[in-house]
Write an enzyme that holds these catalytic residues in place. Structure first.
Site, PDB file in Angstrom:
ATOM      1  CD  GLU A   1     -20.676 -14.377 -34.818  1.00 43.42           C
ATOM      2  OE1 GLU A   1     -20.423 -13.476 -34.000  1.00 43.42           O
ATOM      3  OE2 GLU A   1     -20.891 -15.570 -34.498  1.00 43.42           O
TER       4      GLU A   1
ATOM      5  CE  LYS B   1     -26.419 -12.411 -34.497  1.00 39.65           C
ATOM      6  NZ  LYS B   1     -25.541 -12.592 -35.667  1.00 39.65           N
TER       7      LYS B   1
ATOM      8  NE  ARG C   1     -24.327  -4.699 -28.698  1.00 37.85           N
ATOM      9  CZ  ARG C   1     -24.627  -5.770 -29.466  1.00 37.85           C
ATOM     10  NH1 ARG C   1     -25.851  -6.172 -29.596  1.00 37.85           N
ATOM     11  NH2 ARG C   1     -23.681  -6.430 -30.077  1.00 37.85           N
TER      12      ARG C   1
HETATM   13  P1  ATP Z   1     -24.796 -11.918 -31.074  1.00 32.21           P
HETATM   14  O1  ATP Z   1     -26.132 -11.385 -30.636  1.00 32.21           O
HETATM   15  O2  ATP Z   1     -24.867 -13.309 -31.616  1.00 32.21           O
HETATM   16  O3  ATP Z   1     -23.669 -11.644 -30.141  1.00 32.21           O
HETATM   17  P2  ATP Z   1     -24.263  -9.726 -32.864  1.00 32.21           P
HETATM   18  O4  ATP Z   1     -25.549  -9.060 -32.577  1.00 32.21           O
HETATM   19  O5  ATP Z   1     -22.992  -9.106 -32.457  1.00 32.21           O
HETATM   20  O6  ATP Z   1     -24.298 -11.196 -32.372  1.00 32.21           O
HETATM   21  P3  ATP Z   1     -23.223  -9.965 -35.553  1.00 32.21           P
HETATM   22  O7  ATP Z   1     -23.752 -10.789 -36.631  1.00 32.21           O
HETATM   23  O8  ATP Z   1     -21.851 -10.231 -35.065  1.00 32.21           O
HETATM   24  O9  ATP Z   1     -24.271 -10.060 -34.397  1.00 32.21           O
HETATM   25  O10 ATP Z   1     -23.365  -8.437 -35.911  1.00 32.21           O
HETATM   26  C1  ATP Z   1     -22.923  -7.889 -37.111  1.00 32.21           C
HETATM   27  C2  ATP Z   1     -22.619  -6.442 -36.894  1.00 32.21           C
HETATM   28  O11 ATP Z   1     -23.768  -5.765 -36.411  1.00 32.21           O
HETATM   29  C3  ATP Z   1     -21.515  -6.254 -35.877  1.00 32.21           C
HETATM   30  O12 ATP Z   1     -20.610  -5.306 -36.366  1.00 32.21           O
HETATM   31  C4  ATP Z   1     -22.225  -5.766 -34.663  1.00 32.21           C
HETATM   32  O13 ATP Z   1     -21.418  -4.926 -33.907  1.00 32.21           O
HETATM   33  C5  ATP Z   1     -23.436  -5.030 -35.263  1.00 32.21           C
HETATM   34  N1  ATP Z   1     -24.550  -5.034 -34.317  1.00 32.21           N
HETATM   35  C6  ATP Z   1     -25.131  -6.098 -33.740  1.00 32.21           C
HETATM   36  N2  ATP Z   1     -26.076  -5.711 -32.867  1.00 32.21           N
HETATM   37  C7  ATP Z   1     -26.120  -4.360 -32.899  1.00 32.21           C
HETATM   38  C8  ATP Z   1     -26.884  -3.358 -32.216  1.00 32.21           C
HETATM   39  N3  ATP Z   1     -27.823  -3.683 -31.323  1.00 32.21           N
HETATM   40  N4  ATP Z   1     -26.642  -2.064 -32.508  1.00 32.21           N
HETATM   41  C9  ATP Z   1     -25.710  -1.735 -33.412  1.00 32.21           C
HETATM   42  N5  ATP Z   1     -24.956  -2.613 -34.071  1.00 32.21           N
HETATM   43  C10 ATP Z   1     -25.150  -3.921 -33.830  1.00 32.21           C
HETATM   44 MG    MG Z   2     -21.168 -10.731 -32.919  1.00 31.22          MG
END
Ligand code: ATP
Ligand code: MG
Length: 556
Positions: free
Chosen positions: A37, A276, A266
């Site tokens: 996003e 974020k 994650r």
């Molecule tokens: P927010 O913190 O705003 O909830 P998010 O960290 O999920 O958002 P996205 O932009 O939706 O952010 O993430 C893009 C991709 O990265 C998604 O597939 C998400 O699952 C993956 N991702 C985000 N954070 C992690 C993490 N800490 N470890 C592994 N994958 C991650």
């Molecule tokens: Mg997300």
């Protein structure tokens, strides 16, 4: 891809599934995607997902798309869209074809919503936010049906069209999927799939005042792009039911080998925040200098700090991919960058807390030139020239008037070896009114140059130094972890866990060779650590170095 990348292909449960799918003929070509996003910069957690998705595409000769899941126009920004592309490229990955946006599919998504309405599977609901929550029930209690649930399809079609035309106010109504208000999965209790937002969108401008919800958009976007393995983090495990429901009910997505979702845990890293929202909070409240502050866990911050793309990829490989919750030690990330830089970073000398040394028996008025190795055990990296003269700087912490044998540096009346140069002996010193040593007067032994360490002298200590007349002034930014707690995520606010000493700035000197240090080029400042010139603030007029990571141990 680089000297650092392990040759071994990782093995994990997702790759095992892909192996089976290829073997059974379910898929002949692997198609993945990375779907950020655009509401913040990418961080080290995203790197895990990037390495997984792009790494699979690469190893299986498949394709990986970069798709912005851009369904929240108010929170998104073109600056994020750009930084994310830059970071993915910098990490060493190339997405398939053009960058994609979920907003590319807004017309199709709208048509699919209409299809659901026509099938009696979606309705326009006029409950307000509070009522909707009330009707939803709880984990222990089923929800109640909305009074708008049984509106005839024709009427819903007309209402949805009015929504699209901007004839309702924001929040006045929403389109909901008609699933099951008693489902044990909250996401199945008639979730909203379209809502009204009179917001300008960075890709579609003012074309729409209704925007599809993430859950509705994500699964359809994956299916449109023929994603074979839709890989995401575990918090979307329940949502998989909703995704399957949506696709099951749309005529276009009935292929038996359509998109399937697989979840992994994650990355959580000690002393680091990955949310974020919280990182954005640090930026907007200026608790850090920006998303690319070298203390931030963002890709841009790590890069500016001096981490290489190869070291981040290596880290992602070492942590592996599982379904287990984890909190990874920061030492693992440090080890990846140290191993790389120890092997490849040129050596240099910089004095962070300078104190003047005068070699009283040095005969020459002008400095001499000494050749020194760029890397102690890599001859092919060549040599560099160092000036040596009557006046030098050494680090204030490397001198004591009196000390026991543990202190293997310069002590009054004793000898120490200057790295790459001579043995000197401290004879006397000047002090200021507060009793701080300002100048150390030494003698040197002209016979000891280049004989290090086998010149038969029992001089244990070796210290670094910089010749005074050729030294260049430099600022050194020493970073420590940004948070004081191993798991800062469990605290309510960032303020209570912020490390007040996460940045210490020192003003010192560096050898003249560093005057033109390029941003992000790593050096090992001997006995201090790995540093690189700052990409924003450093220039040949004002040298600024970031500490990437300290040395585990010094050569002395
Ligand atoms: P927010 O913190 O705003 O909830 P998010 O960290 O999920 O958002 P996205 O932009 O939706 O952010 O993430 C893009 C991709 O990265 C998604 O597939 C998400 O699952 C993956 N991702 C985000 N954070 C992690 C993490 N800490 N470890 C592994 N994958 C991650
Ligand atoms: Mg997300």
């Amino acid at each position: 891809m680089s000297h650092m990348d392990s040759e071994v292909r990782p093995s994990n449960f997702i790759r095992n599934i892909i192996d089976e799918d290829l073997e059974s003929g379910k898929h002949t070509q692997v198609q993945t995607r990375f779907p950020p996003e655009p509401n913040g910069y990418l961080h080290i957690g995203h790197a895990k997902s990037i390495c997984l998705n792009f790494g699979i595409a690469k190893d299986y000769q498949g394709q990986c798309n970069l798709r912005f899941d851009d369904t929240n126009p108010e929170k998104e920004d073109i600056d994020y869209v750009n930084s994310i592309q830059q970071d993915v490229s910098w990490l060493g990955f190339q997405w398939s074809g053009d960058v994609r946006y979920s907003s590319n599919y807004f017309d199709q998504l709208h048509a699919y919503a209409v299809e659901l309405i026509e099938k009696g599977l979606a309705y326009v609901c006029f409950l307000n936010g509070e009522q909707t929550r009330e009707y939803r029930g709880t984990l222990k209690e089923p929800g109640k049906n909305s009074p708008y649930r049984d509106t005839p399809a024709a009427e819903n079609l007309a209402l949805f069209e009015k929504m699209r035309k901007g004839e309702f106010k924001e929040g006045e109504c929403a389109l909901r999927a008609k699933i099951d208000m008693a489902s044990p999965f909250m996401c199945m209790r008639d979730p909203i799939i379209y809502r009204i937002r009179f917001a300008h969108h960075h890709q579609t401008g003012d074309k729409w005042c209704i925007y599809p919800m993430y859950d509705f958009t994500h699964c359809i976007s994956d299916a449109i792009e023929n994603i074979t393995h839709s890989i995401c983090t575990l918090e979307f495990q329940d949502n998989r039911r909703l995704y399957d429901w949506v696709l099951d009910n749309l005529n276009d997505f009935q292929a038996p080998n359509r998109t399937r979702q697989y979840e992994f845990s994650r990355l959580n890293l000690e002393y680091t925040l990955m949310s974020k929202r919280k990182l954005n909070d640090l930026v907007t409240r200026k608790l850090v200098t920006g998303w690319d502050d070298p203390r931030m866990p963002t890709i841009a911050g790590l890069r500016r700090r001096g981490y290489t793309a190869a070291s981040i990829r290596e880290f992602c490989l070492r942590i592996g991919v599982t379904k287990q919750d984890n909190l990874v030690e920061v030492g693992m990330l440090d080890a990846c960058i140290r191993e790389e830089l120890n092997e490849y970073a040129p050596r240099a000398m910089a004095v962070l807390r300078p104190i003047k040394v005068i070699i009283e028996n040095y005969p020459n008025a002008t400095p001499e030139i000494i050749n020194a190795a760029v890397h102690p055990n890599k001859e092919d990296m060549g040599t560099r020239q160092l000036a040596f003269g009557r006046e030098l700087f050494i680090d204030a912490e490397d001198f004591k008037e009196e000390a026991n044998k543990q202190f293997k540096r310069l002590v009054m009346g004793k000898e120490v070896r200057l790295r790459n140069a001579y043995v000197i002996k401290a004879e006397r010193c000047d002090k200021d009114e507060q009793g701080n040593v300002t100048t150390i007067y030494c003698t040197y032994d002209a016979d000891t140059l280049g004989k290090n360490p086998a010149d038969g002298r029992k001089v244990k200590g070796v210290i670094h130094w910089v010749e005074a007349s050729t030294a260049v002034a430099a600022e050194f930014r020493l970073y420590d972890r940004l948070f004081t707690e191993t798991n800062p995520a469990v605290f309510e606010t960032v303020d209570e866990v912020l490390n007040p000493n996460s940045l210490v700035v020192l003003h010192g000197v560096a050898e003249a060779n560093l005057k033109h240090a390029k941003a992000e080029q790593a050096y090992q400042f001997e006995r201090e650590g790995y540093f690189c010139a700052d990409s924003k603030d450093s220039s040949s007029d004002r040298l600024v170095f970031n500490l990437t990571v300290p040395l585990r141990d010094s050569f002395a």
